[in-house]
Design an enzyme around this catalytic site. Structure first.
Site, PDB file in Angstrom:
ATOM      1  N   GLY A  50       0.995  -1.071   0.067  1.00  0.00           N
ATOM      2  CA  GLY A  50      -0.129  -0.025   0.003  1.00  0.00           C
ATOM      3  C   GLY A  50       0.871   1.184   0.097  1.00  0.00           C
ATOM      4  CB  CYS A  51       4.255   2.319   0.893  1.00  0.00           C
ATOM      5  SG  CYS A  51       3.724   1.922   2.532  1.00  0.00           S
ATOM      6  CD  GLN A  52       1.571   5.091  -5.777  1.00  0.00           C
ATOM      7  OE1 GLN A  52       2.366   5.150  -6.648  1.00  0.00           O
ATOM      8  NE2 GLN A  52       0.273   4.857  -5.834  1.00  0.00           N
ATOM      9  CB  SER A  53       8.404   5.133  -1.868  1.00  0.00           C
ATOM     10  OG  SER A  53       7.791   5.597  -0.930  1.00  0.00           O
TER      11      SER A  53
END
Lengths: 140, 412
Positions: A50-53
């Site tokens: 759920g994190c883009q990085s």
């Protein structure tokens, strides 16, 4: 230090800055002080979804307290993780589970994050609490 | 460089006044909008067209005998005619209104379910947006057809030698974008189409990224299908077109059932309406379709030669200035490209740069740009992408470059 006290400390710290550029500069320097995850633990299973990085968080349970180490490939994200770990690492599972996260709203962090980053923040907190829950259920 | 009379008359400050949003501030700074490849801003004439429709002649089209319905029908069909003329399409029945490019591609992919057989081959380019990959993967799973990938080189150009090797009499369909959204490369689609036709394969060109920059002549191009989205060319969101050669559109089955797309309905059998209505089930997006026509008029009023000329100058200037920043690398370095610059700075995550420049009022895109295979090719998590439109200025590029320098200083 108790979670509530650490949160108060962070709120005071952020109130000191005039604008968001300074707050980001502060977050970047916090990112550099993040207790880094051991390279060997930078595995798929410790990646937070759920994190883009990319964000890795590794939990350990020592003397009744949960210790977290972490890393990210983006430095502002690293700063956000560092803030969270300052609050939640080295605490008992019980304290982690019952802690609220109002301090995030109080320092205005969420509204200054892009929606994708804000979602990532929610995922991170959820994951930290999940680990705490797992250790607590081991205790019972 | 092209210096025809139109480009001499090009007055960017005057043009900027047509776009209300360009005078607003973001985070206390004047907005510098450099995310045009994601969506363009809208001129007042397009906004007015929407307001005018809802204020003065909102009615359902193609069915009522009342005057409002006729006015709305006329305006909607006039928009179709403007689009036909703009793209030099032979017949207006070959212009299908869709919700955008993704919808258009899905109509074709769905139609090919009944045409493809196990072992048939489709060719997709390595430069595609996910919307021109996923519908075909779904189609292959269903039909047993095989998806082949036309590779790219380090400059972000398609390898045409490999393409010729991939083509065979098993190839049924080739799909390539006209211009890459992630890198800006203008693909040699004329050659791709011609070679595909020689083996009897149909070609779909995804024009979503191209139509804001160039004016394709679809009869000369000879693609079997061409798609575009209005919102990338100063028009509203939620509308676009599928162009298809009449013979193909007759052959493909309808995509959705419903009102508007039928000729006669009984419980035994329904016969479908003629083109283009066969593919336009339900009440269409009337207001946005009409405003799309207004956007096309607006762009043609400026002129695509003038647009290309200004954008090419912006691209050259921005490329030069950005490359002066140490450690900055541009992805997509073809000589044939439009005003898109995808880049990274060594050791810095693209999200971090995007976050800092946003605080300075600059809108750029960061991430994989819905083209993960391209990022995998370069082995990077994503890029920062600045994409310029004809209403951007050299000054805005200076602002961008200074902001990136500041971000770099903060982040290293």
């Amino acid at each position: 230090m108790k979670i509530k006290d650490i949160q108060e400390e962070i709120i005071d710290e952020f109130a000191f800055f005039d604008d968001w550029m300074q707050r980001y500069e502060h977050m970047i320097s916090l990112g550099k002080s993040l207790p880094l995850i051991d390279q060997a633990n930078k595995k798929e299973e410790y990646l937070i979804k759920g994190c883009q990085s990319k964000v890795w968080v590794y939990p350990e349970f020592k003397d009744g307290k949960v210790l977290f180490t972490a890393d990210s490939d983006a430095i502002i994200t690293k700063g956000i993780v560092a803030l969270l770990l300052r609050v939640f690492s080295n605490q008992t599972p019980e304290d982690i589970l019952k802690a609220d996260t109002d301090f995030i709203d109080e320092i205005g962090l969420k509204e200054h994050l892009s929606p994708t980053r804000a979602n990532g923040l929610v995922s991170m907190i959820k994951q930290l609490k999940m680990y705490a829950l797992a250790y607590q259920s081991q205790l019972n | 460089m092209n210096t025809d009379s139109k480009s001499i008359a090009f007055d960017v400050e005057k043009i900027r006044k047509d776009f209300p949003i360009l005078s607003r501030k973001v985070n206390g700074y004047p907005l510098v909008y450099l995310d045009n490849a994601a969506t363009s801003q809208k001129p007042q004439v397009v906004i007015d067209a929407l307001v005018d429709y809802y204020s003065n002649y909102n009615a359902n089209i193609h069915r009522g005998v009342h005057s409002l319905s006729q006015e709305a029908t006329d305006a909607y069909e006039q928009a179709r005619e403007k689009i036909r003329s703009h793209f030099n399409i032979k017949k207006s029945r070959e212009v299908i209104f869709t919700s955008g490019t993704t919808h258009a591609i899905n109509i074709v992919a769905s139609g090919f379910r009944s045409i493809l057989q196990k072992g048939d081959e489709l060719i997709v380019s390595a430069l595609e947006h996910h919307s021109n990959i996923v519908p075909w993967q779904m189609l292959c799973e269903e039909t047993g057809a095989v998806l082949k990938v036309l590779p790219m080189n380090d400059e972000g150009e398609l390898e045409l030698v490999e393409y010729i090797n991939l083509l065979s009499n098993k190839t049924k369909l080739v799909f390539v974008n006209h211009i890459s959204n992630a890198l800006g490369t203008i693909n040699p689609i004329e050659e791709i189409i011609e070679k595909a036709h020689k083996v009897g394969a149909a070609v779909l060109i995804d024009g979503a990224q191209a139509c804001a920059h160039i004016k394709p002549d679809l009869q000369a191009l000879n693609a079997d299908f061409y798609t575009c989205s209005a919102h990338k060319m100063c028009g509203p969101t939620g509308v676009g077109i599928l162009y298809g050669k009449e013979a193909w559109l007759v052959k493909l089955p309808p995509y959705q059932g419903g009102g508007e797309m039928i000729k006669e309905v009984t419980f035994e059998k329904t016969t479908y309406a003629e083109l283009p209505h066969k593919f336009e089930a339900g009440t269409p997006n009337i207001a946005d379709g009409i405003a799309f026509g207004a956007a096309i008029d607006y762009l043609n009023g400026i002129g695509f030669d003038a647009i290309a000329n200004h954008e090419n100058q912006l691209l050259a200037y921005a490329t030069e200035k950005l490359l002066e920043i140490e450690g900055l690398k541009i992805y997509g370095t073809s000589a044939q490209k439009t005003s898109v610059i995808s880049f990274n700075i060594e050791g810095i995550h693209p999200y971090d740069i995007g976050t800092i420049v946003d605080k300075l009022g600059i809108a750029v895109r960061t991430g994989h740009h819905c083209a993960q295979p391209i990022m995998d090719f370069y082995k990077i998590p994503g890029t920062v992408r600045a994409s310029f439109a004809f209403y951007n200025t050299f000054h805005e590029i200076d602002v961008l470059v200074e902001a990136i320098k500041k971000a770099k200083q903060m982040l290293t």
